[in-house]
Motif scaffolding. Structure first.
Motif, mmCIF file in Angstrom:
data_model
loop_
_atom_site.group_PDB
_atom_site.id
_atom_site.type_symbol
_atom_site.label_atom_id
_atom_site.label_comp_id
_atom_site.label_asym_id
_atom_site.label_seq_id
_atom_site.Cartn_x
_atom_site.Cartn_y
_atom_site.Cartn_z
ATOM 1 N N ASN A 29 64.048 48.203 39.924
ATOM 2 C CA ASN A 29 64.648 49.188 40.820
ATOM 3 C C ASN A 29 65.799 49.928 40.140
ATOM 4 O O ASN A 29 66.277 49.531 39.084
ATOM 5 C CB ASN A 29 65.117 48.528 42.114
ATOM 6 C CG ASN A 29 66.328 47.629 41.907
ATOM 7 O OD1 ASN A 29 67.450 48.102 41.724
ATOM 8 N ND2 ASN A 29 66.098 46.316 41.916
ATOM 9 N N ASP A 59 68.958 51.785 44.596
ATOM 10 C CA ASP A 59 68.744 51.980 46.036
ATOM 11 C C ASP A 59 67.628 51.027 46.443
ATOM 12 O O ASP A 59 66.622 50.913 45.767
ATOM 13 C CB ASP A 59 68.417 53.438 46.367
ATOM 14 C CG ASP A 59 67.178 53.949 45.658
ATOM 15 O OD1 ASP A 59 66.902 53.466 44.539
ATOM 16 O OD2 ASP A 59 66.497 54.822 46.209
ATOM 17 N N ARG A 60 67.790 50.344 47.586
ATOM 18 C CA ARG A 60 66.940 49.195 47.855
ATOM 19 C C ARG A 60 66.012 49.287 49.068
ATOM 20 O O ARG A 60 65.472 48.249 49.476
ATOM 21 C CB ARG A 60 67.830 47.960 48.020
ATOM 22 C CG ARG A 60 68.809 47.699 46.883
ATOM 23 C CD ARG A 60 68.110 47.390 45.577
ATOM 24 N NE ARG A 60 67.349 46.175 45.626
ATOM 25 C CZ ARG A 60 67.876 44.950 45.512
ATOM 26 N NH1 ARG A 60 69.176 44.797 45.329
ATOM 27 N NH2 ARG A 60 67.107 43.879 45.568
ATOM 28 N N THR A 68 62.678 47.801 48.205
ATOM 29 C CA THR A 68 62.836 46.385 47.875
ATOM 30 C C THR A 68 62.845 45.530 49.131
ATOM 31 O O THR A 68 62.142 44.518 49.225
ATOM 32 C CB THR A 68 64.146 46.157 47.097
ATOM 33 O OG1 THR A 68 64.137 46.958 45.915
ATOM 34 C CG2 THR A 68 64.301 44.686 46.716
ATOM 35 N N SER A 128 62.966 41.229 42.162
ATOM 36 C CA SER A 128 63.447 42.590 41.963
ATOM 37 C C SER A 128 64.669 42.569 41.054
ATOM 38 O O SER A 128 65.617 41.816 41.287
ATOM 39 C CB SER A 128 63.816 43.230 43.314
ATOM 40 O OG SER A 128 64.199 44.582 43.141
ATOM 41 N N HIS A 147 67.411 45.126 38.530
ATOM 42 C CA HIS A 147 67.884 46.458 38.196
ATOM 43 C C HIS A 147 67.348 46.845 36.826
ATOM 44 O O HIS A 147 67.208 46.002 35.938
ATOM 45 C CB HIS A 147 69.421 46.484 38.203
ATOM 46 C CG HIS A 147 70.011 47.852 38.120
ATOM 47 N ND1 HIS A 147 70.443 48.394 36.929
ATOM 48 C CD2 HIS A 147 70.242 48.793 39.072
ATOM 49 C CE1 HIS A 147 70.921 49.613 37.158
ATOM 50 N NE2 HIS A 147 70.814 49.881 38.441
#
Length: 219
Positions: free
Chosen positions: A43, A46-47, A50, A61, A63
């Motif tokens: 990602n 922004d989630r 997710t 998940s 970054h």
């Protein structure tokens, strides 16, 4: 005052993205992977997607900046004997940060299962209008999450996949709910005007498309 304006715009854009992920992107992922599949999502910070994926899949998940910290052994399809690996990998608007020449992308290419790439279209009409105004940075200035290092159209993505020998299994276009018939009319007018001077029809025909999801596999 500038910071307040940026965050206000980001809040509006975030709500728009939540609808986009839920109504357009998530159905594509559901159609590809059975509920409970083991997925790795890369990602950008922004989630919304997710959080939605966590409700339906066995999700890891990370970054995009932490991608190189993942063990290469985990970038393999699941093995019943080892009990690890992933059924698929999803890049949520992170190819725009990694590009095709990065160490991170080279590592991801070692994965032999399906990879879903959710990638923004630089030819989207609001981006084109920004460029015509002489601005070459159309993301939300000051917010790293939405800042791109690389820009793609459907055609340039297809070219990169071909050059790297990557198989495109299927791909989907995504629109934003705010793109109206008036926006399409504006797009058509711009296309007709510019076509008098430069061959832009093939570029502008995707101007109503916000992003794409490409399912690819490395042979």
């Amino acid at each position: 005052e500038r910071s307040s304006e940026v965050f206000s715009k980001a809040d509006v854009f975030q709500r728009l993205l939540e609808c986009y992920y839920r109504e357009s992107v998530l159905p594509v992922i559901r159609a590809r992977f059975p509920q409970g599949s083991r997925l790795l999502e890369i990602n950008r910070g922004d989630r919304p997607l997710t959080f939605a994926l966590e409700d339906e899949f066995d999700l890891t998940s990370v970054h995009w900046s932490e991608l190189l910290d993942i063990s290469e052994d985990l970038l393999s399809v699941p093995s019943p004997t080892r009990g690890w690996g992933y059924d698929g990998i999803i890049l949520t608007h992170t190819l725009e940060k990694l590009g095709f020449q990065s160490q991170e992308w080279t590592r991801l290419k070692k994965f032999k299962g399906p990879i879903l790439l959710i990638v923004e279209n630089v030819g989207f009409l609001p981006h084109l209008l920004t460029l015509l105004k002489g601005r070459f940075s159309f993301e939300l200035d000051g917010l790293e999450c939405f800042t791109h290092r690389y820009y793609f159209t459907q055609q340039t993505l297809q070219q990169q996949f071909k050059q790297q020998g990557i198989h495109v299994l299927q791909w989907t276009r995504h629109q934003l709910s705010t793109f109206s018939p008036q926006d399409q009319a504006t797009c058509d007018q711009i296309s007709q005007f510019l076509a008098q001077y430069i061959p832009v029809q093939s570029f502008l025909k995707e101007a109503n498309i916000f992003s794409y999801t490409f399912e690819v596999q490395v042979p």
